[in-house]
Design a protein around this motif. Structure first.
Motif, PDB file in Angstrom:
ATOM      1  N   ASP A 106     -21.701  -4.393  50.602  1.00 32.04           N
ATOM      2  CA  ASP A 106     -21.691  -4.698  49.167  1.00 32.04           C
ATOM      3  C   ASP A 106     -22.676  -3.840  48.376  1.00 32.04           C
ATOM      4  O   ASP A 106     -23.113  -4.233  47.292  1.00 32.04           O
ATOM      5  CB  ASP A 106     -21.979  -6.179  48.909  1.00 32.04           C
ATOM      6  CG  ASP A 106     -20.696  -6.988  48.831  1.00 32.04           C
ATOM      7  OD1 ASP A 106     -19.619  -6.372  48.897  1.00 32.04           O
ATOM      8  OD2 ASP A 106     -20.774  -8.225  48.715  1.00 32.04           O
TER       9      ASP A 106
ATOM     10  N   ARG B 282     -11.647  -7.559  41.990  1.00 29.86           N
ATOM     11  CA  ARG B 282     -11.886  -6.719  43.168  1.00 29.86           C
ATOM     12  C   ARG B 282     -10.553  -6.251  43.744  1.00 29.86           C
ATOM     13  O   ARG B 282      -9.633  -7.047  43.924  1.00 29.86           O
ATOM     14  CB  ARG B 282     -12.665  -7.493  44.231  1.00 29.86           C
ATOM     15  CG  ARG B 282     -13.047  -6.648  45.421  1.00 29.86           C
ATOM     16  CD  ARG B 282     -13.912  -7.388  46.395  1.00 29.86           C
ATOM     17  NE  ARG B 282     -13.254  -8.578  46.902  1.00 29.86           N
ATOM     18  CZ  ARG B 282     -13.824  -9.430  47.745  1.00 29.86           C
ATOM     19  NH1 ARG B 282     -15.071  -9.226  48.108  1.00 29.86           N
ATOM     20  NH2 ARG B 282     -13.167 -10.488  48.184  1.00 29.86           N
TER      21      ARG B 282
ATOM     22  N   ARG C  62     -14.361  -1.149  49.054  1.00 29.44           N
ATOM     23  CA  ARG C  62     -13.684  -1.910  48.002  1.00 29.44           C
ATOM     24  C   ARG C  62     -14.035  -1.335  46.644  1.00 29.44           C
ATOM     25  O   ARG C  62     -15.024  -0.619  46.497  1.00 29.44           O
ATOM     26  CB  ARG C  62     -14.107  -3.379  48.074  1.00 29.44           C
ATOM     27  CG  ARG C  62     -13.560  -4.114  49.291  1.00 29.44           C
ATOM     28  CD  ARG C  62     -14.366  -5.342  49.606  1.00 29.44           C
ATOM     29  NE  ARG C  62     -15.710  -4.992  50.062  1.00 29.44           N
ATOM     30  CZ  ARG C  62     -16.669  -5.878  50.301  1.00 29.44           C
ATOM     31  NH1 ARG C  62     -16.431  -7.157  50.111  1.00 29.44           N
ATOM     32  NH2 ARG C  62     -17.855  -5.504  50.721  1.00 29.44           N
TER      33      ARG C  62
ATOM     34  N   ILE D 236     -14.316  -2.549  42.469  1.00 29.48           N
ATOM     35  CA  ILE D 236     -14.315  -3.643  41.485  1.00 29.48           C
ATOM     36  C   ILE D 236     -14.085  -3.049  40.097  1.00 29.48           C
ATOM     37  O   ILE D 236     -14.539  -1.942  39.795  1.00 29.48           O
ATOM     38  CB  ILE D 236     -15.630  -4.452  41.523  1.00 29.48           C
ATOM     39  CG1 ILE D 236     -16.829  -3.561  41.197  1.00 29.48           C
ATOM     40  CG2 ILE D 236     -15.805  -5.137  42.861  1.00 29.48           C
ATOM     41  CD1 ILE D 236     -18.116  -4.350  41.005  1.00 29.48           C
TER      42      ILE D 236
END
Length: 668
Positions: free
Chosen positions: A351, A411, A418, A420
């Motif tokens: 993250d 997301r 990933r 967002i």
């Protein structure tokens, strides 16, 4: 892990190792051959020594003969003998004895001795003889031509005459009397001497009498009688010395070969390893990011480094082109992403933010250095978040430290990387959120009374079926069909809210798809009967499908509802399952007017999209196929729409994987 070695070192080590191994193998396999060859040389040396000793014995006899001839022809001796001067004769004999190498000298007259000088030899007329000490003598009798009554007897000891000119310390040459019997009987050397004495034949023996090799010959007189044995023995030291000399020569040649091989191997190894080392340096430079400098072709006689250099150069050119194209595309993408009105950030597995566009920095009120490398929860803070524990859910509300309005975060993607998408919450977002909440609340509020009403109507129908009031039964059936349709509309509204808000989660359980299709047909049967339609089902059992049974039931119900709604009365609705190796397809086919030409695939699966002038009187919300498409996609499948052919109408199929599926337990 072993320490890496240089190619030149490995080549030199392998060459030297092979040479040493070859030398050791040659030495190990040649020791026996060397010893046999040296013993053969010892035999030859013994035979040569015997031959030379016989030659020296002949010379010894000739010397004695010459001395006898000189004395027999001496005029003074003849003069003294003619006049009978014995004293003068004795003086002359003594003088000749002292001035010559003759050990014994005697002058006889009619068989009696006139003069004698020197020690007495063995009693023998002529030839070889041995005294009691085993000393060999050569005895010669000679007459005087001018004095027939006189004769001479000369004798000499053997002495050192048999010694070899060189190598005498390792050779033992002996002259000894013949043996009448071996003594002792179990002595091999004594036995060999005895055999030669008896047979008169020479013999060469090995490893006998303390000698590596020996040669024995017999010396016979004119009658063939053995008078003496001549032997030459080569000592063991001679063999050992020869072996050491050979080993020294072999070691010298090995050292010379080793030195030459070391120089040659070093030269060849450097020539072989140099281009590879050069290419390794070029590959390291290429791996460091230098894509502009060409890879030079190494100067070598080997084809492999040249081919490798050409491959590296081709790879460098391709990488340079790809890097330049990627840089151009990235610059274009950065320009595009910086130009959009929404903030975009890329997240890693932990993250942490590794990319942020200009709008994201503006929305969060931070610089690029304050964002890159930081965790997302250090930048954005949830507002009444209902996020799952595995990350941010789509369409959640967040706030930033310097943002005036709440931020809407969605997301995209999954796994380690990933993306967002962030934007400010505007009036449209507020209105849509309010709409979703109102629809969700209404759907929840409607579901409870509708469920109770359906249960009551079912009880009423069962009660009326036992009576004769057909009008009341038809009214109850109509009420039941209306309740089913209303329940379906409410469920579709609630499902659309879940889909749009990203909160649709699937249960991952084995599902009997055939049972789900049969249950959907049974549930829709009242609506089908109302329009005097007929369902023809061809449902084949098969492997289980992993997914959410309730939502798959909703998919089939929506497909049957569409067919029921768009097809005319008294038509046939066909339902069929088709199993493949990895996929299963559920087809629902009607006999309606078919798809309008103006309706595209995007319009077909878009929510709230309808064609009012082409839709029948049973108008709906326009959510059915949109929900079907969303649920099937969440299961890892797809929706197929085809024409029914000659019968007209529409043929819609849902394609789902069976067995192992790629659907996740938290697909939204």
């Amino acid at each position: 892990m072993s320490t890496p070695r240089r190619l030149s070192q490995l080549l030199v080590t392998s060459h030297i190792g092979l040479i040493l191994l070859f030398a050791l193998l040659l030495l190990a396999t040649g020791v026996g051959t060397i010893r046999a060859a040296v013993v053969g040389q010892a035999r030859t040396e013994a035979e040569r020594a015997v031959s030379e000793a016989r030659t020296r014995l002949q010379e010894w006899r000739r010397e004695l003969t010459v001395a006898a001839d000189l004395l027999a022809e001496h005029p003074t001796l003849i003069f003294y003998l003619e006049r009978g001067q014995v004293t003068k004769t004795r003086e002359l004999v003594a003088d000749f004895h002292s001035n010559s190498d003759v050990d014994y000298l005697r002058v006889e007259w009619d068989g009696r001795t006139l003069a004698v000088a020197g020690p007495e030899p063995p009693a023998v007329q002529t030839g070889l003889a041995f005294d009691e000490n085993g000393t060999a003598w050569q005895v010669l009798r000679r007459g005087i031509a001018s004095q027939p009554r006189a004769s001479l007897v000369l004798a000499e000891q053997l002495g050192t005459r048999l010694m070899a000119p060189s190598g005498g310390e390792l050779l033992d040459v002996r002259l000894q009397p013949p043996m009448s019997s071996p003594n002792p009987a179990d002595d091999p050397w004594s036995s060999a001497l005895y055999r030669v004495s008896e047979s008169g034949e020479p013999a060469t023996v090995e490893n006998m009498g303390g000698a590596a090799a020996a040669r024995i010959v017999s010396l016979r007189d004119s009658s063939g009688t053995t008078r003496a044995l001549l032997s030459a023995r080569v000592r063991m030291d001679w063999v050992q010395r020869r072996i050491l000399e050979w080993l020294a020569a072999f070691g010298g040649s090995v050292l010379a070969t080793f030195g030459f091989a070391l120089v040659l191997a070093t030269f060849i190894a450097k020539r072989i390893a140099r281009p590879f080392a050069q290419l390794a340096g070029e590959a390291e430079r290429l791996g460091g990011g230098d894509l502009l400098t060409p890879i030079p072709r190494p100067e070598t006689f080997l084809a492999e480094p040249a081919a490798l250099a050409a491959s590296l150069e081709q790879m460098r050119e391709q990488l340079a082109e790809l890097t330049a194209a990627e840089r151009r595309q990235r610059d274009e993408l950065d320009a595009i992403l910086d130009g959009v009105d929404e903030g975009i950030a890329g997240l890693g597995a932990d993250d942490r933010i590794h990319y942020a566009n200009r709008q994201f920095l503006q929305l969060t009120g931070r610089t690029r250095d304050q964002v890159l490398g930081h965790r997302l929860d250090e930048i954005l803070f949830p507002i009444n978040s209902t996020a799952a524990t595995d990350g941010l859910p789509p369409a959640e509300r967040y706030r930033a430290a310097s943002a005036k309005w709440p931020l809407i975060v969605r997301r995209l993607g999954g796994g380690a990387h990933r993306v967002i998408v962030v934007r400010e919450e505007n009036a449209y977002e507020v209105a849509r959120a309010m709409r979703d909440r109102i629809l969700a609340n209404l759907s929840h509020e409607f579901q409870t009374p509708l469920s109770a009403q359906m249960a009551s109507i079912e009880l009423l129908r069962d009660h009326l079926k036992q009576g004769s009031d057909r009008v009341a039964l038809r009214l109850a059936d109509a009420q039941f069909r209306g309740t089913i349709r209303l329940s379906q509309l409410v469920e579709n509204l609630l499902e659309s809210v879940r889909i749009e808000s990203g909160e649709m989660r699937l249960r991952q359980q084995p599902v009997d798809l055939a049972s789900v299709v049969e249950e959907a047909i049974e549930l829709m049967q009242p609506l089908v009967d109302q329009r005097d339609q007929r369902v023809v089902a061809d449902i084949q059992p098969g492997p289980s499908v992993t997914g959410d049974a309730q939502r798959l039931l909703s998919v089939v119900v929506n497909l049957l509802s569409n067919a029921n709604k768009f097809a005319p009365d008294q038509t046939v609705i066909r339902v069929r399952t088709q199993w493949g190796a990895k996929w299963v397809t559920v087809w629902v086919e009607d006999e309606g007017p078919g798809l309008p030409p103006s309706l595209t695939a995007h319009d077909l699966f878009a929510p709230f999209r309808r064609a009012p002038h082409e839709e029948p009187s049973q108008r709906g919300t326009g959510l059915g196929l949109a929900i079907v498409h969303a649920i099937v996609a969440a299961h890892g499948g797809k929706v197929r729409v085809e024409s029914s052919g000659q019968r007209g109408g529409v043929r819609i199929g849902i394609v789902l994987p069976h067995g192992e599926t790629d659907a996740h337990s938290d697909r939204r």
